[in-house]
Design an enzyme around this catalytic site. Structure first.
Site, PDB file in Angstrom:
ATOM      1  N   ASN A 284       0.855  -1.185   0.000  1.00 21.05           N
ATOM      2  CA  ASN A 284       0.000   0.000   0.000  1.00 21.05           C
ATOM      3  C   ASN A 284       0.899   1.247   0.000  1.00 21.05           C
ATOM      4  O   ASN A 284       1.565   1.547   0.988  1.00 21.05           O
ATOM      5  CB  ASN A 284      -0.882  -0.047   1.256  1.00 21.05           C
ATOM      6  CG  ASN A 284      -1.829   1.122   1.345  1.00 21.05           C
ATOM      7  OD1 ASN A 284      -1.517   2.209   0.868  1.00 21.05           O
ATOM      8  ND2 ASN A 284      -2.974   0.904   1.960  1.00 21.05           N
TER       9      ASN A 284
ATOM     10  N   PHE B 242     -10.810   5.688   3.469  1.00 19.61           N
ATOM     11  CA  PHE B 242     -11.238   4.398   2.918  1.00 19.61           C
ATOM     12  C   PHE B 242     -11.930   3.610   4.023  1.00 19.61           C
ATOM     13  O   PHE B 242     -12.088   4.101   5.142  1.00 19.61           O
ATOM     14  CB  PHE B 242     -10.025   3.626   2.368  1.00 19.61           C
ATOM     15  CG  PHE B 242      -9.088   3.150   3.454  1.00 19.61           C
ATOM     16  CD1 PHE B 242      -8.247   4.029   4.083  1.00 19.61           C
ATOM     17  CD2 PHE B 242      -9.084   1.811   3.859  1.00 19.61           C
ATOM     18  CE1 PHE B 242      -7.397   3.600   5.099  1.00 19.61           C
ATOM     19  CE2 PHE B 242      -8.246   1.370   4.862  1.00 19.61           C
ATOM     20  CZ  PHE B 242      -7.400   2.269   5.483  1.00 19.61           C
TER      21      PHE B 242
ATOM     22  N   LYS C 123       0.607   3.764   2.927  1.00 16.21           N
ATOM     23  CA  LYS C 123       1.198   3.353   4.210  1.00 16.21           C
ATOM     24  C   LYS C 123       2.718   3.546   4.174  1.00 16.21           C
ATOM     25  O   LYS C 123       3.320   4.019   5.136  1.00 16.21           O
ATOM     26  CB  LYS C 123       0.866   1.894   4.505  1.00 16.21           C
ATOM     27  CG  LYS C 123      -0.594   1.641   4.847  1.00 16.21           C
ATOM     28  CD  LYS C 123      -0.775   0.185   5.262  1.00 16.21           C
ATOM     29  CE  LYS C 123      -2.223  -0.140   5.577  1.00 16.21           C
ATOM     30  NZ  LYS C 123      -2.401  -1.559   5.912  1.00 16.21           N
TER      31      LYS C 123
ATOM     32  N   ARG D 252      -3.549   3.950  13.252  1.00 17.17           N
ATOM     33  CA  ARG D 252      -2.313   3.622  12.543  1.00 17.17           C
ATOM     34  C   ARG D 252      -1.259   4.704  12.773  1.00 17.17           C
ATOM     35  O   ARG D 252      -0.087   4.418  12.973  1.00 17.17           O
ATOM     36  CB  ARG D 252      -2.580   3.429  11.049  1.00 17.17           C
ATOM     37  CG  ARG D 252      -1.438   2.730  10.321  1.00 17.17           C
ATOM     38  CD  ARG D 252      -1.820   2.239   8.938  1.00 17.17           C
ATOM     39  NE  ARG D 252      -2.889   3.008   8.381  1.00 17.17           N
ATOM     40  CZ  ARG D 252      -4.151   2.584   8.289  1.00 17.17           C
ATOM     41  NH1 ARG D 252      -4.474   1.392   8.666  1.00 17.17           N
ATOM     42  NH2 ARG D 252      -5.082   3.376   7.814  1.00 17.17           N
TER      43      ARG D 252
ATOM     44  N   ASP E 157      -1.606  -4.791  11.139  1.00 11.83           N
ATOM     45  CA  ASP E 157      -2.954  -5.312  10.951  1.00 11.83           C
ATOM     46  C   ASP E 157      -3.909  -4.441  11.751  1.00 11.83           C
ATOM     47  O   ASP E 157      -3.596  -4.052  12.881  1.00 11.83           O
ATOM     48  CB  ASP E 157      -3.044  -6.781  11.395  1.00 11.83           C
ATOM     49  CG  ASP E 157      -4.162  -7.503  10.665  1.00 11.83           C
ATOM     50  OD1 ASP E 157      -4.378  -7.232   9.464  1.00 11.83           O
ATOM     51  OD2 ASP E 157      -4.844  -8.347  11.279  1.00 11.83           O
ATOM     52  N   THR E 158      -5.049  -4.129  11.147  1.00 16.29           N
ATOM     53  CA  THR E 158      -5.990  -3.192  11.763  1.00 16.29           C
ATOM     54  C   THR E 158      -7.386  -3.772  11.784  1.00 16.29           C
ATOM     55  O   THR E 158      -7.779  -4.479  10.865  1.00 16.29           O
ATOM     56  CB  THR E 158      -6.017  -1.871  10.951  1.00 16.29           C
ATOM     57  OG1 THR E 158      -4.745  -1.257  11.032  1.00 16.29           O
ATOM     58  CG2 THR E 158      -7.066  -0.897  11.504  1.00 16.29           C
TER      59      THR E 158
ATOM     60  N   ASP F  36     -14.162   4.741   7.260  1.00 12.04           N
ATOM     61  CA  ASP F  36     -13.969   6.165   7.564  1.00 12.04           C
ATOM     62  C   ASP F  36     -15.254   7.009   7.503  1.00 12.04           C
ATOM     63  O   ASP F  36     -15.453   7.869   8.356  1.00 12.04           O
ATOM     64  CB  ASP F  36     -12.915   6.776   6.637  1.00 12.04           C
ATOM     65  CG  ASP F  36     -11.502   6.446   7.077  1.00 12.04           C
ATOM     66  OD1 ASP F  36     -11.326   5.962   8.215  1.00 12.04           O
ATOM     67  OD2 ASP F  36     -10.560   6.675   6.290  1.00 12.04           O
TER      68      ASP F  36
HETATM   69  P1  IMP Z   1      -5.558  -3.492   7.172  1.00  8.56           P
HETATM   70  O1  IMP Z   1      -5.100  -4.447   8.232  1.00  8.56           O
HETATM   71  O2  IMP Z   1      -4.860  -2.183   7.195  1.00  8.56           O
HETATM   72  O3  IMP Z   1      -5.568  -4.133   5.804  1.00  8.56           O
HETATM   73  O4  IMP Z   1      -7.091  -3.147   7.498  1.00  8.56           O
HETATM   74  C1  IMP Z   1      -8.121  -4.143   7.485  1.00  8.56           C
HETATM   75  C2  IMP Z   1      -9.466  -3.487   7.227  1.00  8.56           C
HETATM   76  O5  IMP Z   1      -9.794  -2.606   8.306  1.00  8.56           O
HETATM   77  C3  IMP Z   1      -9.521  -2.608   5.975  1.00  8.56           C
HETATM   78  O6  IMP Z   1      -9.861  -3.363   4.851  1.00  8.56           O
HETATM   79  C4  IMP Z   1     -10.621  -1.618   6.328  1.00  8.56           C
HETATM   80  O7  IMP Z   1     -11.873  -2.176   6.112  1.00  8.56           O
HETATM   81  C5  IMP Z   1     -10.426  -1.433   7.821  1.00  8.56           C
HETATM   82  N1  IMP Z   1      -9.552  -0.265   8.101  1.00  8.56           N
HETATM   83  C6  IMP Z   1      -8.232  -0.306   8.417  1.00  8.56           C
HETATM   84  N2  IMP Z   1      -7.756   0.930   8.636  1.00  8.56           N
HETATM   85  C7  IMP Z   1      -8.800   1.770   8.445  1.00  8.56           C
HETATM   86  C8  IMP Z   1      -8.926   3.183   8.513  1.00  8.56           C
HETATM   87  O8  IMP Z   1      -7.974   3.937   8.785  1.00  8.56           O
HETATM   88  N3  IMP Z   1     -10.145   3.676   8.255  1.00  8.56           N
HETATM   89  C9  IMP Z   1     -11.214   2.902   7.936  1.00  8.56           C
HETATM   90  N4  IMP Z   1     -11.143   1.583   7.841  1.00  8.56           N
HETATM   91  C10 IMP Z   1      -9.949   1.009   8.101  1.00  8.56           C
END
Ligand code: IMP
Length: 193
Positions: free
Chosen positions: A9, A148, A12, A177, A68-69, A151
């Site tokens: 990404n 995204f 990021k 993040r 991971d989020t 949000d």
């Molecule tokens: P990743 O681990 O960064 O890929 O996040 C996993 C999922 O969490 C993403 O596909 C989004 O649906 C959601 N997500 C992660 N970060 C954000 C953010 O900053 N805003 C909104 N949704 C988020």
């Protein structure tokens, strides 16, 4: 010092590079020749972050970190959590994920939620974890076009705007993040000084 950020990404990568100010070289997965999808089969954010970082270290022999989020909604016992990206199933769709979350929260007055990011770092044979949390609430209709994921329906504590109504800079200052990255960057700067 050279470290791989286990992501492709570009946003990021840019965010981390900007915070480090050029002191440490950050490589993307593409930069190290890793084109395959990374395994992500755990049921916690920690598990997935370490799994991704370990895969890259074991297969490419480089120091690296992975993030991971998840969005954790109190009234839904922490869902969608680690499954946030594929809440409404495959193929992944932000649009359908948001629709499903709004549907599952219909008629529920407790709208408390938090985004949580875990960053797993494997550096010189040691493992470290950094965590960032943004607390807030889920509103009942989308607002804003930036950002995204979830949000457009997330308003952070102390803010009136959704994350999708804030500039990227404003969001990074208070986001999950952004906070996790700030800790990682402080740590790497100390290590590298
Ligand atoms: P990743 O681990 O960064 O890929 O996040 C996993 C999922 O969490 C993403 O596909 C989004 O649906 C959601 N997500 C992660 N970060 C954000 C953010 O900053 N805003 C909104 N949704 C988020």
């Amino acid at each position: 010092m050279k470290i791989c950020f286990a992501t492709n990404n570009p946003k990021k990568i840019e965010e981390v590079k900007a915070a480090l100010g050029g002191r440490i070289e950050i490589l993307s997965l593409r930069d190290i020749g890793c084109l395959e999808e990374l395994p992500e089969t755990g049921d916690t954010l920690d598990h997935n972050a370490f799994q991704k970082a370990q895969y890259v270290r074991d297969h490419y022999g480089v120091d690296c970190f992975a993030d991971d989020t998840g969005l954790e909604v109190e009234a839904l016992n922490g869902a969608p959590g680690v499954y946030s990206g594929r809440y409404a199933g495959e193929p992944r769709s932000d649009e359908r994920n948001v629709d499903l979350l709004l549907k599952n929260l219909e008629g529920i007055s407790n709208r408390k939620a938090q985004f949580r990011t875990v960053i797993a770092l494997l550096l010189e044979g040691e493992a470290y974890a950094f965590e960032g949390v943004a607390k807030g609430e889920i509103i009942d209709q989308r607002r804003g076009t930036k950002g995204f994921g979830y949000d457009p329906i997330f308003v952070a504590e102390g803010k009136k705007e959704t994350f999708a109504e804030l500039s990227m800079e404003e969001k990074n200052k208070i986001s999950h993040r952004g906070k996790a990255v700030a800790q990682l960057v402080d740590f790497l700067k100390q290590k590298n000084s």
